[in-house]
Design a protein around this motif. Structure first.
Motif, PDB file in Angstrom:
ATOM      1  N   GLY A 419      11.028   1.251  19.870  1.00 27.83           N
ATOM      2  CA  GLY A 419      10.125   1.270  18.726  1.00 27.83           C
ATOM      3  C   GLY A 419       9.439  -0.064  18.482  1.00 27.83           C
ATOM      4  O   GLY A 419       8.415  -0.128  17.808  1.00 27.83           O
ATOM      5  N   TYR A 420      10.021  -1.118  19.033  1.00 33.09           N
ATOM      6  CA  TYR A 420       9.475  -2.467  18.816  1.00 33.09           C
ATOM      7  C   TYR A 420       8.470  -2.851  19.891  1.00 33.09           C
ATOM      8  O   TYR A 420       7.786  -3.864  19.781  1.00 33.09           O
ATOM      9  CB  TYR A 420      10.639  -3.473  18.793  1.00 33.09           C
ATOM     10  N   ILE A 421       8.412  -2.041  20.952  1.00 30.40           N
ATOM     11  CA  ILE A 421       7.544  -2.326  22.100  1.00 30.40           C
ATOM     12  C   ILE A 421       6.198  -1.650  21.873  1.00 30.40           C
ATOM     13  O   ILE A 421       6.140  -0.492  21.494  1.00 30.40           O
ATOM     14  CB  ILE A 421       8.205  -1.770  23.386  1.00 30.40           C
ATOM     15  N   ARG A 422       5.140  -2.375  22.133  1.00 36.12           N
ATOM     16  CA  ARG A 422       3.809  -1.856  21.814  1.00 36.12           C
ATOM     17  C   ARG A 422       3.488  -0.554  22.524  1.00 36.12           C
ATOM     18  O   ARG A 422       2.858   0.342  21.954  1.00 36.12           O
ATOM     19  CB  ARG A 422       2.745  -2.903  22.165  1.00 36.12           C
ATOM     20  N   GLU A 423       3.921  -0.457  23.756  1.00 37.19           N
ATOM     21  CA  GLU A 423       3.539   0.677  24.577  1.00 37.19           C
ATOM     22  C   GLU A 423       3.902   2.036  23.944  1.00 37.19           C
ATOM     23  O   GLU A 423       3.244   3.039  24.204  1.00 37.19           O
ATOM     24  CB  GLU A 423       4.172   0.467  25.968  1.00 37.19           C
ATOM     25  N   TRP A 424       4.925   2.082  23.101  1.00 33.59           N
ATOM     26  CA  TRP A 424       5.351   3.357  22.524  1.00 33.59           C
ATOM     27  C   TRP A 424       4.557   3.744  21.288  1.00 33.59           C
ATOM     28  O   TRP A 424       4.681   4.866  20.789  1.00 33.59           O
ATOM     29  CB  TRP A 424       6.836   3.314  22.183  1.00 33.59           C
ATOM     30  N   GLY A 425       3.804   2.812  20.750  1.00 28.10           N
ATOM     31  CA  GLY A 425       2.881   3.176  19.665  1.00 28.10           C
ATOM     32  C   GLY A 425       3.465   3.187  18.259  1.00 28.10           C
ATOM     33  O   GLY A 425       2.724   3.175  17.286  1.00 28.10           O
ATOM     34  N   GLN A 426       4.780   3.212  18.121  1.00 30.64           N
ATOM     35  CA  GLN A 426       5.358   3.326  16.779  1.00 30.64           C
ATOM     36  C   GLN A 426       5.158   2.043  15.964  1.00 30.64           C
ATOM     37  O   GLN A 426       5.016   2.095  14.748  1.00 30.64           O
ATOM     38  CB  GLN A 426       6.856   3.669  16.849  1.00 30.64           C
ATOM     39  N   GLU A 427       5.199   0.908  16.643  1.00 30.71           N
ATOM     40  CA  GLU A 427       5.039  -0.342  15.887  1.00 30.71           C
ATOM     41  C   GLU A 427       3.605  -0.472  15.375  1.00 30.71           C
ATOM     42  O   GLU A 427       3.375  -1.052  14.320  1.00 30.71           O
ATOM     43  CB  GLU A 427       5.500  -1.556  16.703  1.00 30.71           C
ATOM     44  N   GLN A 428       2.651   0.087  16.093  1.00 33.65           N
ATOM     45  CA  GLN A 428       1.265   0.066  15.602  1.00 33.65           C
ATOM     46  C   GLN A 428       1.136   0.855  14.301  1.00 33.65           C
ATOM     47  O   GLN A 428       0.419   0.437  13.388  1.00 33.65           O
ATOM     48  CB  GLN A 428       0.301   0.635  16.657  1.00 33.65           C
ATOM     49  N   GLN A 429       1.837   1.975  14.219  1.00 34.52           N
ATOM     50  CA  GLN A 429       1.776   2.762  12.980  1.00 34.52           C
ATOM     51  C   GLN A 429       2.258   1.913  11.800  1.00 34.52           C
ATOM     52  O   GLN A 429       1.678   1.977  10.715  1.00 34.52           O
ATOM     53  CB  GLN A 429       2.645   4.033  13.100  1.00 34.52           C
ATOM     54  N   VAL A 430       3.316   1.131  12.006  1.00 34.11           N
ATOM     55  CA  VAL A 430       3.817   0.274  10.925  1.00 34.11           C
ATOM     56  C   VAL A 430       2.780  -0.795  10.582  1.00 34.11           C
ATOM     57  O   VAL A 430       2.451  -1.008   9.410  1.00 34.11           O
ATOM     58  CB  VAL A 430       5.153  -0.399  11.315  1.00 34.11           C
ATOM     59  N   ARG A 431       2.252  -1.455  11.607  1.00 33.77           N
ATOM     60  CA  ARG A 431       1.271  -2.519  11.344  1.00 33.77           C
ATOM     61  C   ARG A 431       0.028  -1.981  10.668  1.00 33.77           C
ATOM     62  O   ARG A 431      -0.508  -2.591   9.738  1.00 33.77           O
ATOM     63  CB  ARG A 431       0.890  -3.231  12.654  1.00 33.77           C
ATOM     64  N   ASP A 432      -0.448  -0.840  11.147  1.00 35.18           N
ATOM     65  CA  ASP A 432      -1.660  -0.262  10.559  1.00 35.18           C
ATOM     66  C   ASP A 432      -1.403   0.196   9.127  1.00 35.18           C
ATOM     67  O   ASP A 432      -2.239   0.022   8.241  1.00 35.18           O
ATOM     68  CB  ASP A 432      -2.137   0.931  11.392  1.00 35.18           C
ATOM     69  N   CYS A 433      -0.248   0.787   8.914  1.00 35.86           N
ATOM     70  CA  CYS A 433       0.074   1.349   7.593  1.00 35.86           C
ATOM     71  C   CYS A 433       0.242   0.250   6.538  1.00 35.86           C
ATOM     72  O   CYS A 433      -0.027   0.468   5.365  1.00 35.86           O
ATOM     73  CB  CYS A 433       1.353   2.174   7.702  1.00 35.86           C
ATOM     74  N   ARG A 434       0.690  -0.913   6.982  1.00 38.10           N
ATOM     75  CA  ARG A 434       1.048  -1.961   6.024  1.00 38.10           C
ATOM     76  C   ARG A 434      -0.113  -2.357   5.110  1.00 38.10           C
ATOM     77  O   ARG A 434       0.101  -2.719   3.948  1.00 38.10           O
ATOM     78  CB  ARG A 434       1.585  -3.194   6.773  1.00 38.10           C
ATOM     79  N   ILE A 435      -1.337  -2.279   5.612  1.00 37.84           N
ATOM     80  CA  ILE A 435      -2.474  -2.706   4.794  1.00 37.84           C
ATOM     81  C   ILE A 435      -2.699  -1.784   3.596  1.00 37.84           C
ATOM     82  O   ILE A 435      -3.246  -2.197   2.567  1.00 37.84           O
ATOM     83  CB  ILE A 435      -3.780  -2.778   5.653  1.00 37.84           C
ATOM     84  N   ALA A 436      -2.250  -0.540   3.724  1.00 41.43           N
ATOM     85  CA  ALA A 436      -2.581   0.463   2.703  1.00 41.43           C
ATOM     86  C   ALA A 436      -1.996   0.111   1.333  1.00 41.43           C
ATOM     87  O   ALA A 436      -2.568   0.459   0.299  1.00 41.43           O
ATOM     88  CB  ALA A 436      -2.106   1.847   3.148  1.00 41.43           C
ATOM     89  N   GLY A 437      -0.872  -0.596   1.328  1.00 44.15           N
ATOM     90  CA  GLY A 437      -0.290  -1.015   0.056  1.00 44.15           C
ATOM     91  C   GLY A 437      -0.988  -2.217  -0.550  1.00 44.15           C
ATOM     92  O   GLY A 437      -0.721  -2.594  -1.694  1.00 44.15           O
ATOM     93  N   ILE A 438      -1.864  -2.819   0.232  1.00 41.64           N
ATOM     94  CA  ILE A 438      -2.507  -4.065  -0.194  1.00 41.64           C
ATOM     95  C   ILE A 438      -3.948  -3.851  -0.634  1.00 41.64           C
ATOM     96  O   ILE A 438      -4.337  -4.249  -1.724  1.00 41.64           O
ATOM     97  CB  ILE A 438      -2.453  -5.116   0.960  1.00 41.64           C
ATOM     98  N   TYR A 439      -4.752  -3.223   0.210  1.00 36.96           N
ATOM     99  CA  TYR A 439      -6.192  -3.192  -0.123  1.00 36.96           C
ATOM    100  C   TYR A 439      -6.559  -2.077  -1.101  1.00 36.96           C
ATOM    101  O   TYR A 439      -5.726  -1.280  -1.479  1.00 36.96           O
ATOM    102  CB  TYR A 439      -7.075  -3.221   1.119  1.00 36.96           C
ATOM    103  N   GLU A 440      -7.805  -2.094  -1.528  1.00 37.23           N
ATOM    104  CA  GLU A 440      -8.302  -1.167  -2.567  1.00 37.23           C
ATOM    105  C   GLU A 440      -7.491  -1.291  -3.859  1.00 37.23           C
ATOM    106  O   GLU A 440      -7.237  -0.302  -4.536  1.00 37.23           O
ATOM    107  CB  GLU A 440      -8.267   0.289  -2.072  1.00 37.23           C
ATOM    108  N   GLY A 441      -7.119  -2.514  -4.189  1.00 35.95           N
ATOM    109  CA  GLY A 441      -6.243  -2.731  -5.348  1.00 35.95           C
ATOM    110  C   GLY A 441      -4.811  -2.644  -4.884  1.00 35.95           C
ATOM    111  O   GLY A 441      -4.362  -1.577  -4.484  1.00 35.95           O
ATOM    112  N   THR A 442      -4.098  -3.774  -4.907  1.00 37.74           N
ATOM    113  CA  THR A 442      -2.700  -3.765  -4.451  1.00 37.74           C
ATOM    114  C   THR A 442      -1.924  -2.701  -5.226  1.00 37.74           C
ATOM    115  O   THR A 442      -2.336  -2.275  -6.304  1.00 37.74           O
ATOM    116  CB  THR A 442      -2.014  -5.110  -4.725  1.00 37.74           C
ATOM    117  N   ASN A 443      -0.793  -2.328  -4.672  1.00 32.90           N
ATOM    118  CA  ASN A 443       0.011  -1.318  -5.367  1.00 32.90           C
ATOM    119  C   ASN A 443       0.473  -1.802  -6.738  1.00 32.90           C
ATOM    120  O   ASN A 443       0.644  -0.995  -7.657  1.00 32.90           O
ATOM    121  CB  ASN A 443       1.187  -0.892  -4.488  1.00 32.90           C
ATOM    122  N   GLY A 444       0.643  -3.103  -6.884  1.00 34.01           N
ATOM    123  CA  GLY A 444       0.982  -3.648  -8.203  1.00 34.01           C
ATOM    124  C   GLY A 444      -0.148  -3.403  -9.202  1.00 34.01           C
ATOM    125  O   GLY A 444       0.094  -3.095 -10.377  1.00 34.01           O
TER     126      GLY A 444
END
Lengths: 596, 596
Positions: A419-444
């Motif tokens: 899951g930590y290796i790029r080739e499997w794609g799962q870590e990209q989902q985490v990296r991509d998803c992380r912005i969603a809590g931040i932009y368009e008004g942080t979750n706070g």
């Protein structure tokens, strides 16, 4: 790595069996939106997402965007996919017919958007931001502006952006420094630097329409002095085509944790020609049209990454052989059992499943509200839909992205080291998803919006409108043969929701910091209860099908098991949030800045 | 981006005022470990970490490792920093004096390791894995092996690795395929492929000693047929120096989410010469010496990233101006207030602070146990320390990395959009930290180890030894003037801990899946209670200082406020975990694989 496939059966379950989208279309007189048409659109959308966009997701991440002297190049295949999206009419689905749109309801647009964004979130941002830009022009532009820009934005020939943030301000837009100087011809000269502009520059469309917040020279200080301007990359010529290049340029693109295929631009406006949209000093109001649109879309991002991650995790958990089931070998002919036999792997998968499907129900419910707000002939129904949207938007944005991030992290965990290796794609989902809590008004900020503006700001009215609905559902189902116990649990939490709010309101009268101290836990509490409501709605619908002798028993039983899991394993967290927020502001406010 | 500075005052508080490391050194007859020496080592360690390693953290991430025809190059400056580490004796601090080590206690080593790893985790893995390798050889090697390898590993002239995982197995080592064929001279020929080998190949030391798990041709199936071998990159010559190149090669390095400056290698052994260490077929036992060492180190990783992220977040929160405090302007002379005035920002910072400092106390407590297990002249005390270490190791590994990840995610959130941009460094902390929950036994495996092997496997003995200690502390402090209420709360949770365990044990007799179904929530419950115990210990110590009229009142008050925050805002989660695990295995095991 398996590629994303739209979960059509799950989607249809929510659309057809939980919320009855079709009945809505009929009630709104949308006769052309027939079940056949809906079916065909979903099938084709699934194909486009799975076959065209999904294969570009990982290559897009690896390649990223590049900039050379102000010219931004998107990853290989992005441009072609966009052209296909435009040509096949995906971009214009929900656009107004008078500008080349197909006038299909927002609810259907949201479902297609789920597919597109799950397949390739970074790609989906290019058209996604255009839709928000078009919505703002449609709501606030003059007839001329609408004719000029919507005829290009609706089919997707041009794309759009929103330019709010500056280096020294994001949340606090009252501080912006970008200036707009009125010109003799009624236009404005815009000068300033905007940062974090998603899709601010790219090679996918022939023109880009920026909506820019700026201040007039004599504007009042703070948020009351902000106006909104249309600032196109190429100024429209007399025929409404891309004409002269405007004096704005992309200075650089950011190096980010994820969504690398989406160009995040620093935009420099240097006496660029802009056109006022809406009233002077009322720019924030106009921008909110875009932002509410974008916030729902960002909420969806949590679901999209969660779903894509789940699909890969389930496939992996069925393939990967490791250890034996404690109940006895499940695959005795193999060297070990697939890890899906292990209860802790199932805990992770079920957590993902429960959040994803619960979030989908929440999202589709708001999608139906979008339809109601737009099409209903009953003014009271329209107003009610708008109020519910106002209330649910921050919950969608923040709760769906918090739980979506948890889901992607679990989806990565199922893969172990892989899951930590790029080739499997799962870590990209985490990296991509992380912005969603931040932009368009942080979750706070969403949490403050929910508790401060929406709930307390309406003297509890918006909350009560929703809890009343939950209460009615509970009353109607309190005698349910198999689900009665869960109905009681939900009803109890629903009552607590109101009581909690009253308590916070009282405390806030003594100390205004109590709202900010409670807000994030209040939002999470609200999210868990909201999802419990939708999970129980799904369970009731599934039980109905089972009672009626459905031939899809395995499908409906899975809904009931997931609902049980949600109530027993995840919903207890609501109480932890309640207890935390009831502790109040004290321990938060005691330390001086130096004591941190 | 501010660079990491070792939080010496916080460290000393735990070392001196909470656990009294000095009294331990005296009791163990370590007269040379004087307060002056300890002070000097900490000061110098802080300098080395902050001035040499921290500046290489982000450049290391940007540059990563490179491989060219089997030769791995580490990022610029890594090699030189390693040489300095060796030259200045940091690597040999805790090593045996007979092999050039300084024989300093493990507790001091762990504190220095916290600094080194917080400054630059990826770099710290190179010496970190060497220490584990040396520990295994020291525990299980023959005198000849010890003389040969420890004289090189102790000063750091050579480094070491552990080679367990293969493409088809990580958790389930019984499945390994690497073969060891006995040779006439007593050596073995090792053939097989190992993956995920941290620091398996690099340019920082003149030789690399691999400890490799492999199977003899006639070995029994499963974990009972695994042996451990020393397989050096260069075979030692007659003088014990690096001689002939062994037939092993790094085939490739992984592209990972984070810790990019640490080379994660695929190692191909092709009839490589290896030397048996320990008994035939007892390789896993030997490997556990390394793994327990590595698991504590991995637990520290959670604290290290959490601390580094916290330091940056606090600095940013004091600098970044955005919105006004609701209690009235805090910085009226500025255009807005620093965001540290906002309660929700404080909630994030305090959550980080509470986890970091609580985790530090837990870690330093285990560090003291390491000393006891090694130096105590009392056999019972040594045995007790070993039991406590066995019990606390999975909690350290999993709870500290779960909460460390939460802390880094919050530290990124405090930065808003800037947290997502690489240049600010916060997103690297999240990416780097993410691996800690996965490697050295996933956190799910730690949870099974805790509940299955350690707690139930000892008929509750290991747990009771700890809860008894907590109970004694609670009894001693039940009448505490200011903290009595928290003591009662802890005592209640401590009692629940035992009751819960009995319940799970009973259920597990009916259904073995109940252990796996409960394990992760049990581990998290255990972690929250354990941290509550250590937080209360810290609070009692802080209150004592305040009562005695300390001149550092602000420092000690901050400890009390953070303890209050932990009990009121974070500890309620323990109950959510309890409720979740009490729900049992039912909803987890009902679905067939196809229903996912």
């Amino acid at each position: 790595m398996p590629e994303y496939k739209a979960p059509l059966r799950d989607m249809r379950f929510v659309m057809d069996e939980v919320f009855d989208f079709a009945a809505g279309y009929e009630a709104f007189g949308l006769d052309e939106v027939s079940p056949d048409l809906v079916g065909a659109i979903l099938e084709e959308g699934a194909k486009f997402a799975g076959e065209v966009l999904a294969p570009l997701n990982r290559t897009g991440d690896e390649e990223g965007c590049h900039i050379d002297n102000g010219v931004v190049t998107t990853p290989k295949g992005f441009k072609e996919a966009y052209q296909q999206y435009v040509d096949n009419g995906w971009g214009s689905m929900t656009g107004p017919t008078e500008y080349g749109g197909q006038g299909l309801p927002a609810s259907l647009g949201l479902v297609i958007n789920e597919m597109v964004a799950s397949a390739n979130y970074a790609w989906s941002m290019y058209p996604g931001l255009s839709h928000g830009c078009a919505a703002a022009i449609r709501a606030h532009g003059t007839q001329e502006q609408k004719d000029l820009y919507l005829s290009k934005l609706t089919p997707g020939t041009w794309t759009g952006t929103m330019c709010l943030t500056e280096p020294h301000c994001g949340t606090d837009l009252g501080l912006i420094k970008t200036r707009a100087v009125p010109q003799a011809d009624g236009s404005y000269k815009i000068t300033g630097t905007k940062i974090f502009i998603s899709c601010g520059e790219h090679d996918m469309a022939e023109n880009i329409v920026h909506l820019v917040l700026a201040k007039l020279p004599d504007a009042p200080a703070g948020t009351k002095g902000i106006s909104l301007f249309i600032v196109p990359k190429f100024l429209p010529d007399a025929n409404g085509e891309s004409g002269e290049r405007n004096s704005l340029v992309c200075g650089s693109i950011e190096h980010k944790m994820g969504i690398k295929a989406s160009a995040t631009c620093v935009m420099n406006f240097d006496d660029a020609t802009g056109f006022l949209i809406g009233d002077i000093n009322k720019g924030l109001n106009c921008m909110f049209t875009m932002m509410n649109h974008a916030r729902l879309g960002t909420g969806m991002q949590g679901l999209c990454h969660g779903e894509a991650s789940y699909q890969s995790a389930v496939t992996y958990a069925k393939d990967r052989l490791q250890m034996r089931s404690l109940s006895g070998p499940a695959a005795p002919e193999k060297p070990a059992d697939p890890i899906i036999v292990h209860p802790d792997v199932r805990r992770m998968l079920l957590t993902m499943k429960a959040f994803n499907e619960g979030n989908r129900a929440l999202a589709y419910y708001t999608a139906q509200l979008l339809d109601k707000a737009h099409y209903s002939k009953d003014e009271a129904e329209r107003a009610d839909a708008e109020s519910q949207l106002a209330f649910l938007t921050p919950i969608c944005k923040a709760f769906m992205t918090e739980t979506g991030l948890e889901a992607t992290i679990l989806g990565q965990q199922v893969f172990g080291g892989h899951g930590y290796i790029r080739e499997w794609g799962q870590e990209q989902q985490v990296r991509d998803c992380r912005i969603a809590g931040i932009y368009e008004g942080t979750n706070g900020i969403q949490a403050l919006d929910l508790l401060g503006r929406k709930v307390l700001g309406s003297q509890g009215k918006l909350l009560m409108a929703f809890t009343k609905q939950v209460h009615k559902f509970c009353q109607a189902n309190e005698g349910h043969a198999t689900l009665g116990g869960y109905v009681k649990q939900l009803n109890g939490l629903n009552a607590q929701w109101g009581e909690l709010t009253t308590k916070i309101g009282m405390k806030a009268m003594q100390n205004r910091e109590e709202v900010g101290a409670a807000s994030m836990d209040f939002l999470m509490f609200s999210g868990y209860v909201t999802l419990a409501f939708f999970w129980l709605k799904m369970a009731v619908a599934a039980q109905q099908q089972l009672d009626a002798g459905s031939t899809e028993a395995a499908f409906y039983e899975a809904k009931l098991v997931t609902q049980e899991f949600y109530f027993k394993r995840l919903l207890p967290r609501a109480s932890a949030h309640k207890e935390a927020l009831e502790a109040g502001a004290d321990s938060l406010m005691k330390l001086s800045a130096e004591q941190f």
